[in-house]
Motif scaffolding. Sequence first.
Motif, PDB file in Angstrom:
ATOM      1  N   ALA A 161       6.104  47.965  41.604  1.00 54.15           N
ATOM      2  CA  ALA A 161       7.540  47.672  41.634  1.00 54.15           C
ATOM      3  C   ALA A 161       7.977  47.250  43.029  1.00 54.15           C
TER       4      ALA A 161
ATOM      5  N   ASP B  31       9.184  47.262  35.680  1.00 57.00           N
ATOM      6  CA  ASP B  31       8.792  46.256  34.695  1.00 57.00           C
ATOM      7  C   ASP B  31       7.904  46.894  33.629  1.00 57.00           C
TER       8      ASP B  31
ATOM      9  N   GLN C 255       6.917  43.645  43.592  1.00 56.13           N
ATOM     10  CA  GLN C 255       7.779  42.724  42.862  1.00 56.13           C
ATOM     11  C   GLN C 255       9.149  42.595  43.523  1.00 56.13           C
TER      12      GLN C 255
ATOM     13  N   ASP D 260       6.026  45.604  31.519  1.00 59.06           N
ATOM     14  CA  ASP D 260       4.777  44.888  31.285  1.00 59.06           C
ATOM     15  C   ASP D 260       3.608  45.414  32.120  1.00 59.06           C
TER      16      ASP D 260
END
Length: 298
Positions: free
Chosen positions: A137, A94, A140, A96
Motif C-alpha cells: 500500500a 487494494d 502504491q 487485488d
Amino acid sequence: MGNGLHARSAAESPADQAAPAASPTPAPTPSPTPVTVDLSGLNSSSAILIQRGGGVLGQLQADEPLYPASMTKIMTVLLAVENLTDLDAPATLDPDMFQELWAENASMAGLAPGETVTVRDLLYGSLLPSGAECSIAIAQLVDGDVQTFADRMNRRAAELGMTGTHFVNPTGLHDPEHVSTVRDIALLLDAALQNETFRTVFTAKQYTTTATEAHPDGVTLTNTMFAMLGTDAIADMTLLGGKTGYTDEAGQCLASLAEKNGTEYILVTAGAPGNNHGDLLQIDDEVTVYTRLSALIP
C-alpha cells in the motif's frame, strides 16, 4: 625549531639567550582503543555491529550477498516518511493484492481488503508486525505501482552508498534478484534513524490502528522482535527497536538498535537457519552479541 623554540640570531643579547624556554606543548591524550566484539560462533552466516557515530565494532561476512527478507521494509518505510507528508491522510488497501500475498504466506498486519486506514497505520503495520499488505500500500501511495517504487528504492540505496543492494519489491518476499548485505542494511538503518518519524515507528513496541468498520477497535500491532525476545535480557543494555525478517531462502534475519550509557549500536544478522516457528536463532544471536558488547563497555 623543536619544542616551540625559535632559532637565535647573531644579534641576540646574552640576556635573550638566557631567557627561559617556552613550556613544551602537552602531549595529546591518547584516543581510547576501539572496542572489538567477537562475532564468532553465531547461528547467522553474516553479521555486523556498528556504533552509531563511530565505526564497525565487529563483522562476519559483512559484504556477502544475501536475501534481506523483511529487513527490506526499513527502506520502504523510510521512503514513505520522506515522500508522504500527511501521515493522517486516508489510505485504502487494494483488494487485488491480498490473494497473492496469502498464496506466498507473507507476514501480514491483519488489515482487511478494501479497508481504509491512515498512512501512519501503514508505517507501523509495515515495521512492527511486518505487514506485507501495508508495504505494498505504501508503494502504491508513493509511486502508483510496485515496480516504480522499487526503482525509487534502488535510487535511494545508491544515494546511501549501499553498493551491494538491489531491490525488486517493497516487502522482501523472495526474488533471486532482490539482494543486499548486512553492511548495507546497517548503513540503511543508521540513515533511517536520523528521520524522527521513522525512529518513532521503529522504536515502538505496540501500536493500535485507526478504528474502521472492519476493525471497530482498530488492530493492535506488536513489534515482532520484542514479542520473540520474551524474557531474554541483556545486562546493562537497552534494546530500543528491531526489524525481523524470514523467508525459506533468506533464513532468519534481524536489524536492531540498542543503547548503553547514551551510545547507540546497530546489529544486523542474516542467514540463521530455522523456520521461524521453532528456535529463534536470530534472537539468540542478538542476545549473544549485545551481551559480549556490554561486557566490554565500562
